[in-house]
Design an enzyme around this catalytic site. Structure first.
Site, PDB file in Angstrom:
ATOM      1  N   LYS A 195      44.463  12.946 -40.401  1.00 28.26           N
ATOM      2  CA  LYS A 195      43.812  13.688 -39.306  1.00 28.26           C
ATOM      3  C   LYS A 195      44.858  14.670 -38.787  1.00 28.26           C
ATOM      4  CE  LYS A 195      43.212  14.281 -35.348  1.00 28.26           C
ATOM      5  NZ  LYS A 195      43.550  15.614 -34.743  1.00 28.26           N
ATOM      6  N   GLY A 248      53.713  12.861 -32.936  1.00 27.91           N
ATOM      7  CA  GLY A 248      53.059  13.525 -31.810  1.00 27.91           C
ATOM      8  C   GLY A 248      53.707  13.087 -30.512  1.00 27.91           C
ATOM      9  N   SER A 249      52.943  13.160 -29.453  1.00 25.66           N
ATOM     10  CA  SER A 249      53.517  12.907 -28.133  1.00 25.66           C
ATOM     11  C   SER A 249      53.692  11.407 -27.874  1.00 25.66           C
ATOM     12  CB  SER A 249      52.619  13.506 -27.064  1.00 25.66           C
ATOM     13  OG  SER A 249      51.351  12.885 -27.123  1.00 25.66           O
ATOM     14  N   THR A 250      54.590  11.101 -26.969  1.00 28.55           N
ATOM     15  CA  THR A 250      54.818   9.713 -26.578  1.00 28.55           C
ATOM     16  C   THR A 250      53.560   9.123 -25.941  1.00 28.55           C
ATOM     17  OG1 THR A 250      57.184  10.073 -26.349  1.00 28.55           O
ATOM     18  CG2 THR A 250      56.246   8.266 -25.072  1.00 28.55           C
ATOM     19  N   GLY A 253      51.261   8.154 -28.623  1.00 29.97           N
ATOM     20  CA  GLY A 253      51.854   7.025 -29.339  1.00 29.97           C
ATOM     21  C   GLY A 253      51.545   5.700 -28.641  1.00 29.97           C
ATOM     22  N   GLU A 271      56.594   8.594 -34.501  1.00 33.41           N
ATOM     23  CA  GLU A 271      57.640   9.609 -34.299  1.00 33.41           C
ATOM     24  C   GLU A 271      57.159  10.419 -33.104  1.00 33.41           C
ATOM     25  OE1 GLU A 271      60.306   9.698 -36.025  1.00 33.41           O
ATOM     26  OE2 GLU A 271      59.773   8.547 -37.804  1.00 33.41           O
ATOM     27  N   CYS A 306      60.435  18.643 -32.035  1.00 28.95           N
ATOM     28  CA  CYS A 306      60.608  17.357 -31.353  1.00 28.95           C
ATOM     29  C   CYS A 306      62.068  17.116 -30.982  1.00 28.95           C
ATOM     30  CB  CYS A 306      60.100  16.236 -32.231  1.00 28.95           C
ATOM     31  SG  CYS A 306      60.803  16.297 -33.887  1.00 28.95           S
ATOM     32  N   GLU A 405      59.698  16.469 -21.511  1.00 24.18           N
ATOM     33  CA  GLU A 405      59.676  17.355 -22.675  1.00 24.18           C
ATOM     34  C   GLU A 405      58.841  18.605 -22.353  1.00 24.18           C
ATOM     35  OE1 GLU A 405      57.518  15.889 -26.112  1.00 24.18           O
ATOM     36  OE2 GLU A 405      59.034  16.724 -27.434  1.00 24.18           O
TER      37      GLU A 405
HETATM   38  P1  NAD Z   1      49.738  15.115 -29.507  1.00 27.89           P
HETATM   39  O1  NAD Z   1      50.221  13.718 -29.300  1.00 27.89           O
HETATM   40  O2  NAD Z   1      48.916  15.733 -28.450  1.00 27.89           O
HETATM   41  O3  NAD Z   1      48.843  15.198 -30.836  1.00 27.89           O
HETATM   42  C1  NAD Z   1      49.343  14.725 -32.061  1.00 27.89           C
HETATM   43  C2  NAD Z   1      48.174  14.254 -32.893  1.00 27.89           C
HETATM   44  O4  NAD Z   1      47.580  13.140 -32.232  1.00 27.89           O
HETATM   45  C3  NAD Z   1      47.066  15.309 -33.068  1.00 27.89           C
HETATM   46  O5  NAD Z   1      46.566  15.229 -34.376  1.00 27.89           O
HETATM   47  C4  NAD Z   1      46.028  14.858 -32.069  1.00 27.89           C
HETATM   48  O6  NAD Z   1      44.721  15.252 -32.385  1.00 27.89           O
HETATM   49  C5  NAD Z   1      46.174  13.343 -32.129  1.00 27.89           C
HETATM   50  N1  NAD Z   1      45.663  12.625 -30.965  1.00 27.89           N
HETATM   51  C6  NAD Z   1      45.621  13.062 -29.683  1.00 27.89           C
HETATM   52  N2  NAD Z   1      45.035  12.125 -28.900  1.00 27.89           N
HETATM   53  C7  NAD Z   1      44.711  11.079 -29.712  1.00 27.89           C
HETATM   54  C8  NAD Z   1      44.080   9.812 -29.502  1.00 27.89           C
HETATM   55  N3  NAD Z   1      43.655   9.433 -28.294  1.00 27.89           N
HETATM   56  N4  NAD Z   1      43.941   9.008 -30.559  1.00 27.89           N
HETATM   57  C9  NAD Z   1      44.361   9.371 -31.796  1.00 27.89           C
HETATM   58  N5  NAD Z   1      44.936  10.560 -32.057  1.00 27.89           N
HETATM   59  C10 NAD Z   1      45.119  11.403 -31.019  1.00 27.89           C
HETATM   60  O7  NAD Z   1      51.022  15.952 -29.867  1.00 27.89           O
HETATM   61  P2  NAD Z   1      51.106  17.495 -30.223  1.00 27.89           P
HETATM   62  O8  NAD Z   1      50.920  18.258 -28.964  1.00 27.89           O
HETATM   63  O9  NAD Z   1      50.223  17.808 -31.379  1.00 27.89           O
HETATM   64  O10 NAD Z   1      52.612  17.591 -30.753  1.00 27.89           O
HETATM   65  C11 NAD Z   1      53.677  17.699 -29.904  1.00 27.89           C
HETATM   66  C12 NAD Z   1      54.370  16.380 -29.737  1.00 27.89           C
HETATM   67  O11 NAD Z   1      54.752  15.874 -31.011  1.00 27.89           O
HETATM   68  C13 NAD Z   1      55.659  16.514 -28.952  1.00 27.89           C
HETATM   69  O12 NAD Z   1      55.752  15.464 -28.037  1.00 27.89           O
HETATM   70  C14 NAD Z   1      56.726  16.391 -30.020  1.00 27.89           C
HETATM   71  O13 NAD Z   1      57.963  15.957 -29.556  1.00 27.89           O
HETATM   72  C15 NAD Z   1      56.105  15.439 -30.961  1.00 27.89           C
HETATM   73  N6  NAD Z   1      56.745  15.529 -32.287  1.00 27.89           N
HETATM   74  C16 NAD Z   1      57.583  14.518 -32.669  1.00 27.89           C
HETATM   75  C17 NAD Z   1      58.243  14.587 -33.896  1.00 27.89           C
HETATM   76  C18 NAD Z   1      59.172  13.476 -34.353  1.00 27.89           C
HETATM   77  O14 NAD Z   1      59.520  13.436 -35.543  1.00 27.89           O
HETATM   78  N7  NAD Z   1      59.615  12.588 -33.476  1.00 27.89           N
HETATM   79  C19 NAD Z   1      58.026  15.686 -34.736  1.00 27.89           C
HETATM   80  C20 NAD Z   1      57.158  16.693 -34.306  1.00 27.89           C
HETATM   81  C21 NAD Z   1      56.520  16.594 -33.075  1.00 27.89           C
END
Ligand code: NAD
Length: 502
Positions: A195, A248-250, A253, A271, A306, A405
């Site tokens: 996804k 994605g975001s904490t 997560g 991550e 990130c 962040e």
């Molecule tokens: P996000 O958490 O908003 O979204 C990431 C993914 O999660 C998207 O595909 C989104 O559709 C999905 N998502 C959102 N809500 C969800 C839910 N309730 N259930 C299941 N899936 C859901 O993050 P973003 O804005 O896309 O990315 C930015 C974040 O990603 C930042 O916090 C960044 O630090 C982090 N990031 C971390 C790393 C790492 O390796 N640690 C690498 C890149 C980005």
């Protein structure tokens, strides 16, 4: 990998972009399919606000179809039962096809996410290829074990794939973050449902098609487009998914861990976010070199990284010279511009909503008493989503701009007096993804590496590494590692088989 073609101009890329017809469906069972309910969502070019495509917006029923497709492929063994060398050959051909489609993929990424086309060609795509090829090469390097037993017993320890893995990925490096999951997951013999982020899904859909073109069996790599609270949540709650692998975001997560608890106790590999400190000690050997890397550490990819080095901790004796050089270097290097222009070094932020969030954080920092040394606002017009590279001075540890962040081109710069104070400031964070230390003293470096609460520490550099480097965070930056052969093992489970030979 062909690098940015210097003979291609912005107009050449724009003409090529006009010829593109992005795939708009999900990718299930080896073909493009629309949402069962017919729902779609827009893909917007953040550089000009124009619609690129309407793509399928998946719901739970679409996720069910994708998981069923992956589950069927898992059960009949069309992928996991191939010999390691056969799977390796498919992944190698996949890499070759990605390389052959580099220009198309670069255009899609640039239009969808706003990343400068030179960055996609020179940074993202070479990393994507290294990732696929590294994990392809690892496939037949894994061993199990035969342990020491009495003669009447034999004990085998083997590693087996998990089954159906759900991958949920972000928009900042859409192809690369997906590939850090896909390559080890598929190399291990699993089937996958990806996804991708709703802000930039187009290249991932191409990757799925290219996997099948490379000889990957249908149903092994499925993709469902959609928003997080719909398709993402359905995937994370699905009882037939053995593991969720997430970048994605904490905040999201944390939700995924809860969904695992509410459903089938699936494994959850995270991550997540970061707020990485870069520490500049008074004895660093070359201030210009350090500043150069510090600037790249925060402004590459418009800060949407990130591990972005967003907290600059500078010894007081260097502070004024550091800030002066940092400003000069930023102004020389990072000029926001049209991402289709091969000379552009900084694109727009990935979406209007994200731009608004970044500007709000800058405004809050100013309201709390911090000052913008450079930047601080949007730039290049209303229809795009650019934010000027921003450096904030005068922030204190408790301010949101230091603790939260931003995920944009925004750094804070703070002075410190002692090593202990620098470490205290660096570790005063819920995050622990990465950190850097600049010093010419090996003992200082070694001591500080040990004291820093971060999964990745760079000494006298920032962002360096290769596929042998496990990448992931401490604390609320996550609980797993991408890259490195350990990542391949994380998509496998251990079986112990005890034979009674009597
Ligand atoms: P996000 O958490 O908003 O979204 C990431 C993914 O999660 C998207 O595909 C989104 O559709 C999905 N998502 C959102 N809500 C969800 C839910 N309730 N259930 C299941 N899936 C859901 O993050 P973003 O804005 O896309 O990315 C930015 C974040 O990603 C930042 O916090 C960044 O630090 C982090 N990031 C971390 C790393 C790492 O390796 N640690 C690498 C890149 C980005």
């Amino acid at each position: 990998m062909s690098s940015s073609n210097p003979t291609r101009t912005r107009d050449d890329w724009a003409r090529a972009a006009a010829q593109l017809t992005p795939a708009q469906g999900h990718f299930i069972g080896g073909r493009s399919v629309q949402s069962r309910a017919g729902a779609t969502m827009p893909c917007i070019n953040p550089a000009n606000g124009q619609l690129i495509a309407q793509v399928a917006r998946g719901q739970a029923e679409d996720v069910d179809a994708a998981v069923a497709s992956a589950q069927a492929a898992w059960r009949d063994g069309r992928w996991r039962l191939q010999s390691p060398r056969q799977r390796m050959a498919v992944l190698q051909r996949w890499a070759d096809l990605i390389e052959q489609h580099a220009h198309e993929l670069a255009l899609l990424e640039t239009l969808d996410m706003g990343k400068p086309i030179s960055d996609v060609l020179n940074i993202d795509l070479p990393e994507v290829l290294r990732t696929v090829r590294y994990f392809a090469e690892c496939i037949d390097k894994l061993d199990g074990a035969v342990t020491h037993t009495a003669p009447e017993a034999m004990h085998l320890i083997t590693h087996e794939p998990l089954g159906v893995v759900g991958a949920i990925t972000p928009w900042n490096y859409p192809m690369l973050m997906a590939m850090w999951k896909l390559a080890p997951c598929l190399a291990a013999g699993n089937c996958v449902v990806l996804k991708p982020a709703e802000q930039a899904p187009l290249t991932c859909t191409r990757l799925a098609q290219l996997f099948v073109d490379a000889g990957g069996p249908e149903g092994v790599f499925n993709l469902v487009n959609g928003v997080g609270a719909e398709a993402g949540q359905a995937l994370a709650l699905h009882p037939d998914v053995a593991k969720i692998t997430f970048t994605g975001s904490t905040a999201v997560g944390k939700l995924l861990m809860a969904y695992a608890g509410q459903s089938n106790l699936k494994r959850v590999a995270l991550e997540t976010g970061g707020k990485s400190p870069q520490i500049f000690m008074p004895d660093l050997y070359d201030l210009d070199a350090a500043v150069d890397r510090a600037v790249g550490g925060i402004y590459d990819n418009a800060g949407q990284v990130c591990n972005a080095g967003s907290r600059l901790l500078v010894h007081r004796s260097l502070y004024d010279a550091f800030v002066e050089r940092f400003v000069a270097r930023t102004q020389q290097t990072y000029r926001p511009g049209d991402p289709l222009d091969p000379t552009t070094t900084m694109g727009p932020l990935a979406s209007r909503g994200h731009q608004a969030g970044v500007l709000k954080r800058i405004a809050l920092a100013q309201a709390e008493g911090a000052q913008c040394v450079i930047g601080g606002g949007s730039t290049l017009g209303e229809e795009a989503t650019f934010v000027a590279p921003t450096l904030i001075a005068g922030a204190t540890q408790s301010m949101a701009i230091v603790q939260e962040e931003v995920f944009g081109p925004v750094a804070t710069v703070q002075a410190f007096d002692t090593e202990a104070q620098a470490l205290q400031m660096a570790n005063d964070s819920i995050y622990g993804l990465a950190a850097s230390v600049w010093t010419s003293d090996l003992k200082t470096a070694h001591r500080m590496v040990g004291a820093l609460e971060a999964g990745v520490v760079w000494v006298n550099c920032f962002g360096d590494g290769d596929m042998t480097q496990p990448f992931g965070g401490y604390k609320q930056s996550g609980n797993s590692r991408d890259k490195h052969i350990d990542s391949l093992l994380s998509y496998m489970q251990t079986k112990s088989a005890w034979f009674n030979l009597v």
